[in-house]
Design an enzyme around this catalytic site. Sequence first.
Site, PDB file in Angstrom:
ATOM      1  CD  GLU A   1      62.663 -75.053   7.011  1.00 25.13           C
ATOM      2  OE1 GLU A   1      62.472 -75.737   5.995  1.00 25.13           O
ATOM      3  OE2 GLU A   1      63.707 -75.150   7.695  1.00 25.13           O
TER       4      GLU A   1
ATOM      5  CG  HIS B   1      73.221 -68.897   9.193  1.00 26.53           C
ATOM      6  ND1 HIS B   1      73.874 -69.431   8.116  1.00 26.53           N
ATOM      7  CD2 HIS B   1      72.707 -69.948   9.876  1.00 26.53           C
ATOM      8  CE1 HIS B   1      73.785 -70.763   8.156  1.00 26.53           C
ATOM      9  NE2 HIS B   1      73.077 -71.097   9.206  1.00 26.53           N
TER      10      HIS B   1
END
Lengths: 337, 411
Positions: free
Chosen positions: A60, A129
């Site tokens: 990321e 999530h």
Amino acid sequence: MSRMTMIEAIRSAMDVSMARDDNVVVFGEDVGYFGGVFRCTQGLQQKYGKSRCFDTPISELGIVGAAIGMAAYGLRPCVEVQFADYVYPAYDQIVSEAARLRYRSNGEFTCPIVVRMPTGGGIFGGQTHSQSPEALFTHVSGLKVVVPSNPVDAKGLLISSIEDPDPVIFLEPKRLYNGPFDGHHDRPVTPWSKHELGDVPDGHFNIALGKAAIRREGGDVTVLAYGTMVYVAQAACEEKGIDAEVIDLRTLLPLDLETIVASVKKTGRCVIVHEATLTSGFGAELAALVQEHCFYHLQAPIARVTGWDTPYPHAQEWDYFPGPARVGRALQDVMEG
Amino acid sequence: MAGGDGVLKFHVPEPEVRPGGTPDFSNVPIPKAGSVPRPPVDVDPRQIRDLAYSIIRVLNRDGEAVGEWAGTLTDEELAEGLKHMMTLRAFDTRMLTAQRQGKTSFYMQHMGEEAVSCAFRRALAPGDMNFPTYRQAGLLIAGGYPMVDMMNQIYSNEADPLKGRQLPVMYASKEHGFFSISGNLTTQFPQAVGWAMASAIKNDTRIAVGWVGDGATAESDFHAALVFASTYRAPVILNIVNNQWAISTFQGIARGGSGTFAARGLGFGIPALRVDGNDYLAVHAVAKWAVERARRNLGPTLVEYVTYRVGAHSTSDDPSAYRPKTESDAWPLGDPVIRLKNHLIARGLWSEERHKQAEAEVLDTVIAAQKEAEKHGTLHSGGKPSTRDMFEGVYETMPPHLRRQRQQAGV
């Protein structure tokens, strides 16, 4: 005009932007050939080639760091972090670099990037999530933070974000990808094809950043919401028969304070709802602003209905998610207060 | 090493010598100048793995330029290079004093590392972009950036190009290929790769250069930069300036037992070179090689510059607390200015007299720039950027909440 899901609308926004501007590039994990784990970039690589839409290593910080370098060169990268829960390795690049570049270089270098990331719960996503990390970005000077709640907004806001000269954190409530969700997990979900906000113009259009939308007009209480909670709040109002004004903030930073203040001055009451945890969440900023600007109009304490101050659990999904029952109770309390 | 008593032992690396001890670099292998061959730029990286473990050197002990890496610069360029390094050194000296006099809050010098950024700059073309750390001001000096503007930035005065928003030495100049310096270490390394990727995406001819110190290679950004550079064969040069020290921490703490910093490139399939960072000619030759590789679309290069941080880490640091005071005198690669000077003298292009004269000239230039800069103020006296400037530039267009805050600030 076509009926689109939020996924299709987001894809359309990138498609339109890439067609209009050669400098728009799209990349992230599984974003290229495969078209994204949520299908948001499906077909873009085929249409624009691998140098415009491509897969990246699982890093990321690398994704955002490279995007910043590209933006400094003159491109307009629109990159994806697969889940907002996984943005933290890139946090240094976002906070220390993207957000500060214009300021610290006195405009010598700028950072017109968009970092897209699916956010929010209600999908049995468990701890990594389901998170809603928007407050970690609204606290950062130099960023803009956007959370759409429907296909037409998602497209118009994403096009505006890509065209914006400053870095934008674009949080996509994945619970809303395929249809609106009011928190009634026991009922079948209606797809966007059955909803008027699924009507999306095919070509280019903008929805301005920094402008809220009133989803339901009302006179008794103002509800401040964004993302999935817009539908939860609307359902709660209907079920309780409360004449609430529901404001979909759409952009959290910069915030449409004018619309908020006008509404609360009219209603005299305010309920803030978000999925994110309570303490130091964005709701605290909203409550402080409402208190500061509407103090003499308030007839009851400002209420906040949010996720609990715990990590997002798995089995206890519906005890955690602030559903219509909890929002409804808060509305009642505020009306009685 | 296995403990004989059957329990685990925790290992913490230590430098050979601490304050009070006698500096000793006898364990640092220094290959002879000219001994490392110069491969073609399109070499298969696997064939030059040895270069990550050796040190490319051009200048020998007698000041002669020897070997396959010699001969990349003209006599005029060498004389100019010497002047750049002398200018940077004089600049450092004046700014250190200015900090001690309270004219600025902070300064970081380059003593001993002048050759790295000054010689590297010469290998670049207009339009190439450096992503420097706070210890590569030679890129600006050798690149012709006005010294007065550097000082205006250091003084945070009314003429500061960055409007007083940045700590001293955190310069930024697009025109001079010098990306905005950040206080956050190594963030610029993947950004350099991204810039290079962008240049390739646009079928441009420009290349990018990332810079990092030995200590900062331990940041995760270092790894991200290498994997992205390798994956996309980005036209980027990734420079590691190994000056042996990260503030008080010796390079062994960052190295994690790997042979060299350069060797880290090998695992990513990136050609890795190690060079004498105090040898102006060697630095330039290696830079030229890496630049050509990038420009010919052959991909990234990792370069480790072996040098020594002679000065304190910053004006807030006292190295005598963690290393011997005379350690820099024992450094086997010597002083970059003296070595280039001796080379020019050995070739009859320079003399002690001319050097003294050049020192005086350089000092005059720096003092003149300083006088000019101080006309615009210093940190605590004279002209300063306006309070209004503090609110500008957070975004391209000032949003309503910042307008309200500016009003509250009474400006």
